[in-house]
Motif scaffolding. Sequence first.
Motif, mmCIF file in Angstrom:
data_model
loop_
_atom_site.group_PDB
_atom_site.id
_atom_site.type_symbol
_atom_site.label_atom_id
_atom_site.label_comp_id
_atom_site.label_asym_id
_atom_site.label_seq_id
_atom_site.Cartn_x
_atom_site.Cartn_y
_atom_site.Cartn_z
ATOM 1 N N LYS A 84 -13.057 0.427 2.314
ATOM 2 C CA LYS A 84 -11.967 -0.292 3.348
ATOM 3 C C LYS A 84 -11.130 0.775 3.932
ATOM 4 C CE LYS A 84 -11.432 -4.429 0.194
ATOM 5 N NZ LYS A 84 -12.405 -3.855 -0.985
ATOM 6 N N THR A 85 -11.346 0.778 5.322
ATOM 7 C CA THR A 85 -10.532 1.779 6.015
ATOM 8 C C THR A 85 -9.524 0.883 6.664
ATOM 9 O OG1 THR A 85 -12.527 2.835 6.630
ATOM 10 C CG2 THR A 85 -10.692 3.237 8.094
ATOM 11 N N ILE A 86 -8.340 1.653 6.628
ATOM 12 C CA ILE A 86 -6.903 1.325 7.421
ATOM 13 C C ILE A 86 -6.491 2.184 8.408
ATOM 14 C CG2 ILE A 86 -4.465 0.890 7.079
ATOM 15 C CD1 ILE A 86 -5.054 0.686 3.927
ATOM 16 N N GLY B 10 -6.469 5.324 -3.259
ATOM 17 C CA GLY B 10 -7.116 5.396 -2.104
ATOM 18 C C GLY B 10 -6.657 6.751 -1.523
ATOM 19 N N GLU C 119 -11.779 3.089 -2.913
ATOM 20 C CA GLU C 119 -11.903 1.806 -2.251
ATOM 21 C C GLU C 119 -11.289 1.925 -0.755
ATOM 22 O OE1 GLU C 119 -11.210 -2.978 -3.401
ATOM 23 O OE2 GLU C 119 -10.786 -1.393 -5.079
ATOM 24 N N TYR C 120 -10.256 2.636 -0.694
ATOM 25 C CA TYR C 120 -9.267 2.773 0.615
ATOM 26 C C TYR C 120 -9.276 3.997 1.179
ATOM 27 C CZ TYR C 120 -7.957 -1.959 -1.125
ATOM 28 O OH TYR C 120 -8.085 -3.465 -1.316
ATOM 29 N N ALA D 18 -3.002 -0.944 -3.372
ATOM 30 C CA ALA D 18 -3.364 0.247 -3.441
ATOM 31 C C ALA D 18 -2.399 1.644 -3.250
ATOM 32 C CB ALA D 18 -4.557 0.465 -2.389
ATOM 33 N N TYR E 132 -10.806 -2.457 7.769
ATOM 34 C CA TYR E 132 -10.089 -3.492 6.841
ATOM 35 C C TYR E 132 -8.861 -3.819 7.312
ATOM 36 C CZ TYR E 132 -7.435 -4.961 2.418
ATOM 37 O OH TYR E 132 -6.503 -5.386 1.761
ATOM 38 N N TYR F 242 0.848 -1.137 0.013
ATOM 39 C CA TYR F 242 0.086 0.047 -0.028
ATOM 40 C C TYR F 242 1.101 1.305 0.074
ATOM 41 C CZ TYR F 242 -3.218 -3.538 1.355
ATOM 42 O OH TYR F 242 -4.049 -4.905 1.557
#
Length: 292
Positions: A236-238, A183, A204-205, A148, A265, A74
């Motif tokens: 999708k959360t980081i 993202g 998406e991120y 991503a 995520y 990422y």
Amino acid sequence: LLGDNPFIGVSHLAQEKAREETKEAALENKVSVIESAIAGGATGFTFSTDESNLSLLKYLRASRKDLLREMKYYILVPHVQSYVRKASIAGSSSLLKRELLNALPRASFLRDTIIACLRLKPEHFVTALLEAELSPYLNILPKEKVIAVLLHEVLTELIMAFDLPNLVRSLDSSLQKHGLTLGFETRNFSYFCEYISRRELWPEYLMTPINPLGYQMARSKEAVEKALGCLGETVKTIAINVLASGAVDMSQAVKYIGGLKDRMYAVTSSSTKPSRIRHNFQTLGSHLLVGG
């Protein structure tokens, strides 16, 4: 996900701590940290396009392809700190000239820069500049492992503040041509969620700080928690900075994040100490994975 802050000398609490961690982050030690992170359960590496990270990835490709292929990636761009350091030494005009000269040999960059000037559309220039910064990393990493590309918070907040949805769409379209997913990193998560909803952008991120103290969680911890619930599975959360830059310990962090795990995520952790990073991921996995 393994984070890279200690590798590149970033500490949100103290510069002295950052300098100490940088000294410990020799190439061999970084490799040991990666090995220990994977052994503890880490599945990926989120990193900035810092030159030291490029050297690390080159080394892995040459000597440890097993580790290189073990992780997902990422990538955070642009690497703002490096531009700030260069500008403070040589000045902003020299920095711009240097970056342009470095990127100009790429035919697509020259073409897009000319188009940006002719059409007065900065999104073409920004897209081309980020592609140039990403290029050396994409030449090293296995394509299918790059999950991503995340825009640094500085660019994310500018997009929101100046309402630049066309820039987002241009970046997204450009990355899709390379099989990559766009993202964003943000320190203004609740505001940014409102913005993407209003503009129907839906990346998406998203990457953002999440911790029990609400540190770097804007507009508030409660607002971020609400936004997480509204996003559902759309984004999708980081989670980053889960220890609030060291103000809480891992047991406090996992207790808080455990209550939000269905809305996230991934979670990041970082360290220059192999034993500590392995323990961190073992703790995160035992509490946050399904059934944990």
